[in-house]
Design an enzyme around this catalytic site. Structure first.
Site, PDB file in Angstrom:
ATOM      1  N   GLU A  96      62.045  25.507-117.136  1.00  0.00           N
ATOM      2  CA  GLU A  96      61.716  24.603-116.041  1.00  0.00           C
ATOM      3  C   GLU A  96      62.262  23.192-116.201  1.00  0.00           C
ATOM      4  OE1 GLU A  96      60.166  25.582-113.206  1.00  0.00           O
ATOM      5  OE2 GLU A  96      60.381  27.575-114.094  1.00  0.00           O
ATOM      6  N   SER A 153      21.194  66.191 -94.591  1.00  0.00           N
ATOM      7  CA  SER A 153      19.816  66.472 -94.981  1.00  0.00           C
ATOM      8  C   SER A 153      19.213  65.430 -95.911  1.00  0.00           C
ATOM      9  CB  SER A 153      19.735  67.850 -95.650  1.00  0.00           C
ATOM     10  OG  SER A 153      20.024  68.866 -94.713  1.00  0.00           O
TER      11      SER A 153
END
Length: 715
Positions: free
Chosen positions: A110, A381
């Site tokens: 960088e 159920s």
């Protein structure tokens, strides 16, 4: 004239011309030099000039937290970190805490001149300026680490000339206020590196499962590749390409002197790999819900979003979460493919509503849709207990008997599987064996709106249609609603609200929320709840849930299977935990003979067995069975799921869907089981005239349990 004579003459003429025009030429040369040199000089002087006008850095603010999403750190029920949301920040590390090659990797990629410039790199900025002039808009930055840090702290991400000037001003201010090491340290703790990770420590934990203190050289190089377009270059998307980019970083580090060639060669020979996120991603279903709950608890009105990072203590029990994940995944992978079942959900909570585990699907990365809290499906159920609850509350006893006969409700005629008739049986047995006709008639007897009110009182919040078929579970609900409702049964009849969060603290030590147990609110009378629990206990001991019994622990529950096998459920509880399991398909396509007692029952038993491990046996608070006068009682030790035609309880794929002829056999008088002998059912059958004995679907009881045992270790 020769050629060399011509050239010599021209040179003499040119020299004479220069002599005559010396003064104008010197003047224009000076102007041209100034045009070239003055901007360069200005670039070098720019940090000093900007520093005169830049707003001083407010060091009273936390530079490590401003202008980034808030961070959620989640703790499990025992106080250990189990996950993050928002900004994943990890620990704030000093440069001395990091291996030297970690900051070296970022400097190499960088800003090679970081320690030699004053926040602005003239060469890089000049290059970027030319590119931007050619393009007519901002396309390149030439940013130094100081500028990138200023960008992170003070600006948004839009590319404008005004924003570029602001970055330069703030970069100059940072250079005045902080040392180079402080700027680099701040940068490495704030840079966004993808997957929600801010800073090298957060990223190291996300990608490598470790602190940045411990990263290898190859891992440091891979992190340094993520400063630009981290979502594109993430190693989780394409690991080989990420390793190639890391190799470029390593070569660059050799050029800058950060490492030796031998170190680079060794790192290239041992490239970084990312950790398996399956376990962590499975927790995301729970953590998503917990994050939403935490925000509501901190700010119930939703008017102000928290500005401080939050530490959220949850009810999660990671071991049980992992058992639930593995069990659901393995069951669907090994048996679900053949049975056309692809998805599922699991909710595990304590009777007070504390959610211990929540699985919202098989793969969070593939789909973040939380089926445990958001997917409404027909419960079949497993909804029937609300019908029997309403009946008991209206003075009907579980040991009252009903005749199983034809039913016609305004043209709707529900039947039992295969057209069976069970004769005269108790309501307890009707629930245990999921007899549709008696349940539908009972709902009409007490009133469907009464059933709706009972279900809502227990925690069902989804809309319920008050029609006749509601008794058989045709209105859609979510798994967490079903778990909550059954937790009402497990708690003795108290109102239960599921919860995921017990405490929320700000990172500055302030406690923003601490849960206080609510005042008990009874929604089911205690004697009614004991009767219903006894009925659901019967489901587990002699009905459709027999194959999911937990050795050494009493359990109560109910299976649920919808028409054409679209959905299958198993919901039940012990004295310590409540669990709801749903299995189906996202497109609601039918499965192949998957009943509540098969795949869901397998998962339910595995999860609940793990939950009960090392806990003392506790009996359920249930009523004792009452004698039935004048009629035989419907008993079965078969382990047959009668609600869907006799599929074996928690059986292997090849045991489900037995042929209907075998399923409709009547009990054999001379072949009673151990349980018949233990509970005196053999004598009862001998005393009951055969003409009054109800038809019972029979199957070898070992078939209903044998395969369950084989799946007991589905971890």
């Amino acid at each position: 004239m020769r050629l060399d004579d011509i050239l010599l003459e021209n040179l003499r003429a040119f020299g004479a011309w220069l002599t005559r025009h010396r003064r104008p030429l010197l003047r224009w040369s000076g102007i041209a030099g100034a045009i070239v040199l003055l901007p360069v000089l200005a670039l070098y002087m720019l940090p000093v000039v900007l520093g005169w006008f830049a707003t001083p850095v407010d060091l009273s603010k936390d530079l490590y937290a401003i202008n980034r999403p808030i961070a959620f750190t989640f703790l499990d029920a025992s106080g250990k970190v189990v996950g993050h949301r928002g900004a994943i920040v990890g620990d704030r590390l000093k440069l001395k805490d990091m291996p030297a090659y970690l900051p070296g990797a970022f400097i190499a990629m960088e800003d090679r001149n970081f320690y030699s410039h004053n926040g602005i790199d003239p060469q890089g900025l000049l290059r970027a300026t030319i590119m931007n002039i050619r393009a007519g808009h901002i396309v390149a930055g030439g940013s130094t680490i100081t500028q990138q840090t200023a960008k992170i702290l003070y600006t948004q991400q839009e590319r404008t000339f005004g924003r570029a000037l602001s970055v330069l001003m703030h970069a100059a201010a940072l250079e005045k206020a902080l040392s180079k090491d402080e700027i680099l340290q701040l940068y490495l703790n704030r840079i966004y590196l993808g997957s929600g990770a801010y800073g090298v420590d957060g990223a190291a934990r996300v990608y490598f499962g470790k602190s940045a203190r411990e990263v290898t050289l190859s891992e440091a190089a891979m992190l340094a590749t993520l400063t630009r377009a981290p979502s594109v270059f993430t190693p989780r998307r394409d690991l080989p390409r990420a390793q190639e980019r890391a190799t470029i970083v390593l070569h660059t580090m050799v050029e800058t002197g950060a490492i030796t060639q031998a170190q680079a060669d060794d790192a290239i020979a041992h490239p970084a790999v990312v950790t398996d996120r399956v376990i962590a991603d499975a927790r995301n279903f729970f953590l998503d819900t917990a994050a939403d709950e935490a925000l509501k608890l901190v700010d119930p009105t939703g008017g102000a979003f928290p500005t401080a990072d939050l530490v959220v203590t949850t009810t999660l029990e990671p071991k049980l979460q992992e058992v639930a994940r593995k069990s659901l995944s393995k069951t669907l992978r090994t048996r679900g493919v053949k049975m056309h079942a692809s998805e599922g959900a699991v909710v595990l909570m304590k009777p007070d509503g504390a959610v211990s585990a929540l699985i919202g699907g098989t793969d969070y990365d593939a789909s973040v849709f939380n089926r445990a809290t958001q997917a409404r499906r027909q419960p079949g159920s497993s909804f029937k207990p609300f019908v029997y609850l309403a009946a008991i509350e209206n003075g009907i006893s579980p040991w009252d008997v009903r005749d199983d006969g034809p039913v016609d409700i305004d043209g709707w005629s529900p039947t039992n599987y295969g057209g069976r008739s069970y004769g005269t049986i108790t309501l307890a047995s009707a629930l245990a064996h999921s007899v549709n006709t008696i349940t539908a008639s009972l709902a009409q007897e007490v009133g469907v709106t009464t059933v709706v009110e009972a279900a809502q009182r227990c925690g069902i919040t989804s809309p319920l249609e008050a029609n006749a078929s509601l008794a058989l579970g045709t209105s859609e609900v979510t798994p967490i609603e079903m778990a909550t409702a059954y937790a009402t049964f497990a708690s003795g009849g108290l109102k239960i609200e599921p919860y995921f969060v017990t405490r929320v603290d700000a990172n500055d030590g302030r406690t923003l929320y601490k849960r206080k147990p609510p005042e008990p609110q009874r929604v089911i009378a205690s004697h009614v709840d004991r009767d219903l629990t006894a009925m659901l206990y019967g489901v587990m001991t002699e009905g459709t849930g027999i194959g999911a019994q937990i050795p050494g622990h009493e359990a109560a529950g109910k299976t649920g299977t919808t028409q054409d096998y679209h959905d299958a459920w198993f919901v039940g509880f012990t004295a310590d935990y409540v669990a709801a399991v749903w299995v189906g398909n996202d497109d609601s396509s039918p499965m192949k003979n998957v009943t509540g007692a098969t795949l869901p029952g397998t998962v339910w038993k595995t999860v609940m067995t793990a939950a009960e491990a090392n806990l003392p046996a506790k009996p359920l608070d249930k009523s004792a069975p009452q004698p039935v006068e004048g009629q035989g009682v419907f008993f079965s030790s078969s382990g047959v799921d009668t609600e869907t035609g006799g599929a074996t309880i928690v059986g292997n794929d090849d045991q489900t869907g037995q042929n209907s002829e075998a399923q409709t056999q009547r009990p054999r008088q001379g072949n009673n089981s151990f349980w018949d002998w233990l509970f005196g059912r053999e004598r009862q059958r001998r005393q009951t005239p055969s003409s009054q004995q109800p038809a019972v679907p029979q199957q070898d009881s070992q078939d209903g349990q044998g395969d369950q045992n084989s799946d007991n270790n589905n971890n």
